[in-house]
Motif scaffolding. Structure first.
Motif, PDB file in Angstrom:
ATOM      1  N   GLY A  20       0.801  -1.222   0.000  1.00  0.00           N
ATOM      2  CA  GLY A  20       0.000   0.000   0.000  1.00  0.00           C
ATOM      3  C   GLY A  20       0.839   1.280   0.000  1.00  0.00           C
ATOM      4  O   GLY A  20       0.339   2.356  -0.323  1.00  0.00           O
ATOM      5  N   LEU A  21       2.108   1.161   0.379  1.00  0.00           N
ATOM      6  CA  LEU A  21       2.993   2.338   0.403  1.00  0.00           C
ATOM      7  C   LEU A  21       3.508   2.696  -0.987  1.00  0.00           C
ATOM      8  O   LEU A  21       4.030   3.791  -1.205  1.00  0.00           O
ATOM      9  N   ILE A  22       3.408   1.744  -1.912  1.00  0.00           N
ATOM     10  CA  ILE A  22       4.026   1.931  -3.235  1.00  0.00           C
ATOM     11  C   ILE A  22       2.987   2.493  -4.199  1.00  0.00           C
ATOM     12  O   ILE A  22       1.914   1.905  -4.348  1.00  0.00           O
ATOM     13  N   PRO A  23       3.302   3.627  -4.835  1.00  0.00           N
ATOM     14  CA  PRO A  23       2.334   4.185  -5.786  1.00  0.00           C
ATOM     15  C   PRO A  23       1.965   3.157  -6.861  1.00  0.00           C
ATOM     16  O   PRO A  23       2.841   2.464  -7.383  1.00  0.00           O
ATOM     17  N   GLU A  24       0.699   3.068  -7.151  1.00  0.00           N
ATOM     18  CA  GLU A  24       0.154   2.115  -8.126  1.00  0.00           C
ATOM     19  C   GLU A  24       0.950   2.137  -9.437  1.00  0.00           C
ATOM     20  O   GLU A  24       1.247   1.099 -10.032  1.00  0.00           O
ATOM     21  N   ALA A  25       1.340   3.335  -9.867  1.00  0.00           N
ATOM     22  CA  ALA A  25       2.002   3.504 -11.170  1.00  0.00           C
ATOM     23  C   ALA A  25       3.379   2.834 -11.231  1.00  0.00           C
ATOM     24  O   ALA A  25       3.883   2.534 -12.310  1.00  0.00           O
ATOM     25  N   LYS A  26       3.979   2.596 -10.074  1.00  0.00           N
ATOM     26  CA  LYS A  26       5.314   1.978 -10.038  1.00  0.00           C
ATOM     27  C   LYS A  26       5.245   0.469  -9.908  1.00  0.00           C
ATOM     28  O   LYS A  26       6.240  -0.220 -10.047  1.00  0.00           O
ATOM     29  N   ARG A  27       4.074  -0.052  -9.566  1.00  0.00           N
ATOM     30  CA  ARG A  27       3.973  -1.454  -9.170  1.00  0.00           C
ATOM     31  C   ARG A  27       3.771  -2.401 -10.336  1.00  0.00           C
ATOM     32  O   ARG A  27       2.946  -2.150 -11.199  1.00  0.00           O
ATOM     33  N   GLU A  28       4.523  -3.480 -10.342  1.00  0.00           N
ATOM     34  CA  GLU A  28       4.260  -4.580 -11.277  1.00  0.00           C
ATOM     35  C   GLU A  28       4.144  -5.850 -10.457  1.00  0.00           C
ATOM     36  O   GLU A  28       5.094  -6.268  -9.810  1.00  0.00           O
ATOM     37  N   ASP A  29       2.953  -6.459 -10.489  1.00  0.00           N
ATOM     38  CA  ASP A  29       2.715  -7.675  -9.717  1.00  0.00           C
ATOM     39  C   ASP A  29       3.184  -8.884 -10.521  1.00  0.00           C
ATOM     40  O   ASP A  29       2.652  -9.166 -11.588  1.00  0.00           O
ATOM     41  N   VAL A  30       4.189  -9.560 -10.011  1.00  0.00           N
ATOM     42  CA  VAL A  30       4.653 -10.766 -10.696  1.00  0.00           C
ATOM     43  C   VAL A  30       4.328 -12.012  -9.856  1.00  0.00           C
ATOM     44  O   VAL A  30       4.946 -13.057  -9.984  1.00  0.00           O
ATOM     45  N   GLY A  31       3.339 -11.863  -8.981  1.00  0.00           N
ATOM     46  CA  GLY A  31       2.904 -12.995  -8.171  1.00  0.00           C
ATOM     47  C   GLY A  31       1.739 -13.687  -8.843  1.00  0.00           C
ATOM     48  O   GLY A  31       1.620 -13.680 -10.064  1.00  0.00           O
ATOM     49  N   LYS A  32       0.883 -14.264  -8.018  1.00  0.00           N
ATOM     50  CA  LYS A  32      -0.269 -14.981  -8.564  1.00  0.00           C
ATOM     51  C   LYS A  32      -1.218 -14.025  -9.266  1.00  0.00           C
ATOM     52  O   LYS A  32      -1.526 -12.958  -8.781  1.00  0.00           O
ATOM     53  N   ARG A  33      -1.679 -14.416 -10.423  1.00  0.00           N
ATOM     54  CA  ARG A  33      -2.664 -13.628 -11.167  1.00  0.00           C
ATOM     55  C   ARG A  33      -4.054 -13.903 -10.619  1.00  0.00           C
ATOM     56  O   ARG A  33      -4.266 -14.880  -9.911  1.00  0.00           O
ATOM     57  N   ALA A  34      -4.979 -13.036 -10.982  1.00  0.00           N
ATOM     58  CA  ALA A  34      -6.351 -13.201 -10.515  1.00  0.00           C
ATOM     59  C   ALA A  34      -6.868 -14.602 -10.831  1.00  0.00           C
ATOM     60  O   ALA A  34      -7.548 -15.232 -10.034  1.00  0.00           O
ATOM     61  N   GLY A  35      -6.517 -15.097 -12.012  1.00  0.00           N
ATOM     62  CA  GLY A  35      -6.985 -16.420 -12.425  1.00  0.00           C
ATOM     63  C   GLY A  35      -6.342 -17.562 -11.648  1.00  0.00           C
ATOM     64  O   GLY A  35      -6.734 -18.711 -11.792  1.00  0.00           O
ATOM     65  N   GLY A  36      -5.327 -17.229 -10.821  1.00  0.00           N
ATOM     66  CA  GLY A  36      -4.683 -18.260 -10.027  1.00  0.00           C
ATOM     67  C   GLY A  36      -3.383 -18.761 -10.642  1.00  0.00           C
ATOM     68  O   GLY A  36      -2.613 -19.457 -10.007  1.00  0.00           O
ATOM     69  N   ASP A  37      -3.119 -18.383 -11.895  1.00  0.00           N
ATOM     70  CA  ASP A  37      -1.861 -18.803 -12.523  1.00  0.00           C
ATOM     71  C   ASP A  37      -0.723 -17.988 -11.951  1.00  0.00           C
ATOM     72  O   ASP A  37      -0.854 -16.785 -11.737  1.00  0.00           O
ATOM     73  N   ARG A  38       0.378 -18.638 -11.735  1.00  0.00           N
ATOM     74  CA  ARG A  38       1.542 -17.934 -11.220  1.00  0.00           C
ATOM     75  C   ARG A  38       2.382 -17.418 -12.398  1.00  0.00           C
ATOM     76  O   ARG A  38       2.562 -18.130 -13.377  1.00  0.00           O
ATOM     77  N   THR A  39       2.824 -16.174 -12.271  1.00  0.00           N
ATOM     78  CA  THR A  39       3.746 -15.659 -13.273  1.00  0.00           C
ATOM     79  C   THR A  39       4.999 -16.530 -13.231  1.00  0.00           C
ATOM     80  O   THR A  39       5.494 -16.840 -12.151  1.00  0.00           O
ATOM     81  N   SER A  40       5.500 -16.925 -14.368  1.00  0.00           N
ATOM     82  CA  SER A  40       6.645 -17.839 -14.357  1.00  0.00           C
ATOM     83  C   SER A  40       7.898 -17.108 -13.861  1.00  0.00           C
ATOM     84  O   SER A  40       8.042 -15.899 -14.032  1.00  0.00           O
ATOM     85  N   GLN A  41       8.791 -17.891 -13.249  1.00  0.00           N
ATOM     86  CA  GLN A  41      10.055 -17.321 -12.785  1.00  0.00           C
ATOM     87  C   GLN A  41      10.844 -16.774 -13.970  1.00  0.00           C
ATOM     88  O   GLN A  41      11.535 -15.754 -13.856  1.00  0.00           O
ATOM     89  N   GLU A  42      10.700 -17.420 -15.108  1.00  0.00           N
ATOM     90  CA  GLU A  42      11.413 -16.975 -16.322  1.00  0.00           C
ATOM     91  C   GLU A  42      10.954 -15.576 -16.710  1.00  0.00           C
ATOM     92  O   GLU A  42      11.749 -14.720 -17.077  1.00  0.00           O
ATOM     93  N   TYR A  43       9.647 -15.354 -16.628  1.00  0.00           N
ATOM     94  CA  TYR A  43       9.126 -14.027 -16.977  1.00  0.00           C
ATOM     95  C   TYR A  43       9.740 -12.971 -16.054  1.00  0.00           C
ATOM     96  O   TYR A  43      10.230 -11.928 -16.494  1.00  0.00           O
ATOM     97  N   THR A  44       9.704 -13.252 -14.747  1.00  0.00           N
ATOM     98  CA  THR A  44      10.250 -12.298 -13.772  1.00  0.00           C
ATOM     99  C   THR A  44      11.726 -12.031 -14.045  1.00  0.00           C
ATOM    100  O   THR A  44      12.162 -10.877 -14.083  1.00  0.00           O
TER     101      THR A  44
END
Ligand code: SAH
Length: 268
Positions: A55-79
């Motif tokens: 919550g401290l990080i401005p939305e515009a700077k954030r990239e979520d590379v964790g679980k997606r809404a659909g439940g799929d995990r972003t691959s480690q390769e992508y990160t």
């Protein structure tokens, strides 16, 4: 490494900071982590730093590379590739990881990937949940009378697998504290292994769920009944499992602690 010279020579080369967020309480961010969150152009994160820190990080700077809404995990390769790409664009990149970046959670692999691609990076240690989780629940991971060693171990592997990398029998023999990360799902399997290895059924066990988050919970029991406790209290990840006599210290400490330990969920 000749390549690293190229990376540092380029005027517009970016840099990646592998930053530990601590367990979740923003007051447990290091001063350096806090400053880097302000200075960063982009912050790659998953959910583990918890709602308050994210919550401290401005939305515009954030990239979520964790679980997606659909439940799929972003691959480690992508990160991994995204970190390299952003650095090459000349960005100040913070890769924010829960706890300490090099305690589980694949921070080591990310660092190796950066090194292999000539990306300059810095590691910013954080307060690991492996120590802080027990601590805020009133459990010192070592104690002169109860535990002269502590082992951090992943509970994620199936202990019944032939090729399991974790030797629970050897761990039972240390006589020290066991701190299990990622250990909610396979709790039945590894507690059974520990008992089979000769650990007493009445060995104290504590589960610390979402340590230092606003909704932290603690549940306690023994090697014999902790699975029941987990199910009754519906303990879910992220949580730390502490196995060993130190887990009982909580009984004398918790009442006087100001860590927001509700904790009466367990067999107390
Ligand atoms: N690098 C992290 C660990 C990453 S592995 C650290 O140093 O803390 C992910 C596991 O960490 C989770 O499954 C859980 O066991 C533990 N964990 C991380 N943050 C936690 C928290 N706030 N409360 C309880 N467990 C936590």
């Amino acid at each position: 490494m000749s390549g690293s010279t190229d990376a540092t020579d380029a005027d517009d080369a970016g840099v990646v900071y592998l930053v530990g967020s601590g367990p979740g309480d923003p007051d447990l961010l290091t001063v350096k982590a806090r400053r880097l969150l302000e200075d960063a152009d982009v912050v790659l994160h998953d959910k583990l730093p918890g709602p308050e820190i994210l919550g401290l990080i401005p939305e515009a700077k954030r990239e979520d590379v964790g679980k997606r809404a659909g439940g799929d995990r972003t691959s480690q390769e992508y990160t991994n590739d995204r970190l390299v790409e952003l650095a090459r664009e000349g960005k100040i990149v913070v890769r924010l990881k829960g706890g300490d970046p090099f305690v589980f959670g694949r921070g080591g692999e990310e660092a190796e990937h950066l090194a292999a691609h000539d990306v300059t990076f810095e590691v910013v240690p954080g307060v690991t949940s492996a120590v802080a989780g027990p601590a805020v629940a009133g459990i010192p991971v070592t104690h002169r009378d109860h535990a002269s060693s502590v082992t951090f171990v992943t509970g994620h592997e199936d202990p019944t697998k032939e090729e399991s990398a974790v030797d629970w029998h050897a761990l039972a023999a240390t006589g020290g504290t066991l701190v299990v990360l990622m250990g909610v799902g396979k709790l039945p399997e590894y507690t059974a292994e520990l008992r089979a290895a000769g650990m007493a059924a009445d060995t104290p066990v504590a589960l610390v769920e979402r340590a230092t988050w606003p909704d932290q919970r603690v549940a306690t029991g023994t090697l014999a009944d902790i699975v029941e406790v987990r199910d009754r209290e519906d303990i879910s990840p992220p949580a730390i499992t502490v196995v060993g006599d130190v887990a009982a210290t909580r009984e004398t400490l918790a009442a006087f602690m100001r860590n927001g330990v509700d904790g009466e969920g367990g067999a107390e």
